[in-house]
Design a protein around this motif. Structure first.
Motif, PDB file in Angstrom:
ATOM      1  N   ALA A  54       0.805  -1.221   0.000  1.00 41.79           N
ATOM      2  CA  ALA A  54       0.000   0.000   0.000  1.00 41.79           C
ATOM      3  C   ALA A  54       0.841   1.275   0.000  1.00 41.79           C
ATOM      4  O   ALA A  54       0.293   2.371   0.050  1.00 41.79           O
ATOM      5  N   HIS A  97      -5.008   6.594  -1.479  1.00 46.35           N
ATOM      6  CA  HIS A  97      -6.235   5.972  -1.972  1.00 46.35           C
ATOM      7  C   HIS A  97      -6.692   4.818  -1.078  1.00 46.35           C
ATOM      8  O   HIS A  97      -7.868   4.476  -1.062  1.00 46.35           O
ATOM      9  N   ARG A  98      -5.733   4.223  -0.370  1.00 54.00           N
ATOM     10  CA  ARG A  98      -6.054   3.123   0.544  1.00 54.00           C
ATOM     11  C   ARG A  98      -5.086   3.177   1.717  1.00 54.00           C
ATOM     12  O   ARG A  98      -4.036   3.837   1.655  1.00 54.00           O
ATOM     13  N   TYR A 137      -6.923  -2.209  -6.325  1.00 55.33           N
ATOM     14  CA  TYR A 137      -6.794  -1.981  -4.894  1.00 55.33           C
ATOM     15  C   TYR A 137      -7.495  -3.081  -4.094  1.00 55.33           C
ATOM     16  O   TYR A 137      -7.018  -3.504  -3.037  1.00 55.33           O
ATOM     17  N   GLU A 157      -5.313  -6.402  -4.285  1.00 56.35           N
ATOM     18  CA  GLU A 157      -4.080  -6.327  -3.492  1.00 56.35           C
ATOM     19  C   GLU A 157      -4.383  -6.402  -1.994  1.00 56.35           C
ATOM     20  O   GLU A 157      -3.645  -7.046  -1.239  1.00 56.35           O
ATOM     21  N   ILE A 174     -10.210   1.170   2.118  1.00 51.88           N
ATOM     22  CA  ILE A 174     -10.186   1.481   0.698  1.00 51.88           C
ATOM     23  C   ILE A 174     -11.311   2.461   0.387  1.00 51.88           C
ATOM     24  O   ILE A 174     -12.417   2.316   0.889  1.00 51.88           O
TER      25      ILE A 174
END
Length: 387
Positions: A147, A177-178, A341, A344, A380
């Motif tokens: 991340a 973004h996460r 995302y 992952e 997320i």
């Protein structure tokens, strides 16, 4: 300098330290690996350094003459990795900038440079020291490294924020973004003599470059299981020591985001689903998502207790899969994710049989947690769908 060592020892350690050699060095000697033949301890020490990340590793060797010398990392590694098993003798003629490598298959001469030009690795003289359990480090890194941000303009986000606390370690990484957080508990037995000393160590926090931590992950994998990792630190540097291997790295400057504030205090909706089944469906749907915009839609049916994943890639095709889930939700009925995302994050979550997906609205943060096992949180941000 003259010494003899085994091809396997030289190749594995050379491969490790070469990862700290820069591809575009700003000084010729930095393209080399430093060899230090230690006559007293009968070992060969190898060092790679890019002025930010440094790796040093030593292993047994029969040293006839001590000394230092540097050889081009890539050429040296390419030759040694192709030599047959057995002993290798390395000899640099005094006054000559050439080293001779002799093995059972033949003899090679490689031009190098003197070791006196090689910069010293940073050292931590008066900093703190703490011993970290390797399993906790591995779990934390696997759950967060993915991340980190690849964007070098966001320097502090290119690393993992590590907090050492009396009761365990906290790892955090975000790219904007996460967000991935892993908390590991201290595994030090209460009856160990050094418990009191560990508890006296002040809390430590640093943001460490992802590149350095990926090498630590690799070093732990190469090392003997069970041996602790010593972490030394001061205001500017961190040093990890594992057996005869040592990695030094600068800290990333800047204040790391207050990530705990990003986590919602409560959730109105929760979905429990089989992690493996959910990941498999997402990966299959991703084939079509890749063709369009990487967006995957997730429909939530609380009446029938199932969720559906779908992709509609115009001019390419569409796909839909449904699966059973335990759903406690009133809204939203549909939410969208960046499929990369999502995949992952699901892969980084430990192999728990079930995960929980907690959310409030289709435009607010979604949090994934494994049900049981390691304490991990993956936040997320959903993708906002155009009406």
């Amino acid at each position: 300098m003259k010494l003899t060592c085994t091809q396997s020892d030289l190749s594995s350690n050379l491969s490790l330290v070469s990862r700290a050699v820069p591809s575009r060095p700003n000084h010729p000697v930095l393209a080399n690996v430093l060899l230090t033949a230690d006559l007293e301890n009968q070992c060969l020490e190898l060092t790679g350094f890019d002025l930010s990340l440094g790796i040093r590793s030593s292993f047994p060797a029969v040293v006839e003459t001590g000394g230092t010398f540097t050889l081009p990392a890539k050429l040296f590694n390419d030759i040694v990795s192709r030599l047959p098993d057995g002993n290798i003798t390395i000899d640099d003629d005094e006054g000559e900038a050439i080293a001779t490598l002799t093995s059972t298959s033949g003899r090679y001469q490689v031009r190098g440079m003197g070791g006196e030009e090689y910069p010293e690795l940073p050292n931590v003289e008066d900093g703190e020291v703490v011993n970290l359990p390797p399993e906790a480090l591995i779990n934390g890194l696997k759950g967060t490294l993915f991340a980190t941000s690849p964007d070098e303009t966001k320097q502090v986000l290119t690393g993992v924020n590590l907090k050492v606390q009396p009761d365990g370690l906290v790892f955090a990484a975000t790219d904007g973004h996460r967000l991935a957080i892993v908390e590991t508990e201290s595994s030090t037995p209460e009856d160990e003599e050094e418990t009191e000393e560990v508890e006296e160590i002040p809390e430590f926090e640093a943001t460490i470059p992802a590149k350095a931590l990926r090498e630590i992950e690799r070093m732990i994998g190469m090392g003997k299981s069970g041996s602790s990792v010593a972490l030394r630190f001061d205001e500017g540097q961190v040093i990890f020591e594992l057996g005869e291997q040592r990695l030094t790295s600068r800290k990333l400057e800047g204040q790391y985001p207050a990530y705990q504030q990003l986590l919602p205090d409560k959730f109105t909706n929760q979905i429990n689903v089989d992690r493996k089944q959910f990941l498999g469906a997402v990966e299959r749907i991703a084939v079509l998502a890749d063709q369009k915009n990487n967006i995957l839609k997730c429909s939530i049916d609380s009446v029938n207790q199932e969720i559906s994943l779908s992709v509609d890639a115009q001019d390419v095709g569409s796909g839909r899969e449904s699966m059973a889930a335990q759903i406690s939700a009133d809204e939203p009925e549909e939410i969208a994710f960046n499929v990369k995302y999502l995949i992952e994050g699901l892969k980084a979550i430990p192999s728990a049989s079930e995960i929980s997906i907690q959310l409030n609205k289709a435009t607010t943060p979604v949090v994934l947690n494994p049900l049981g096992g390691l304490k991990m949180t993956y936040l997320i941000m959903p993708v906002q769908l155009r009406s």
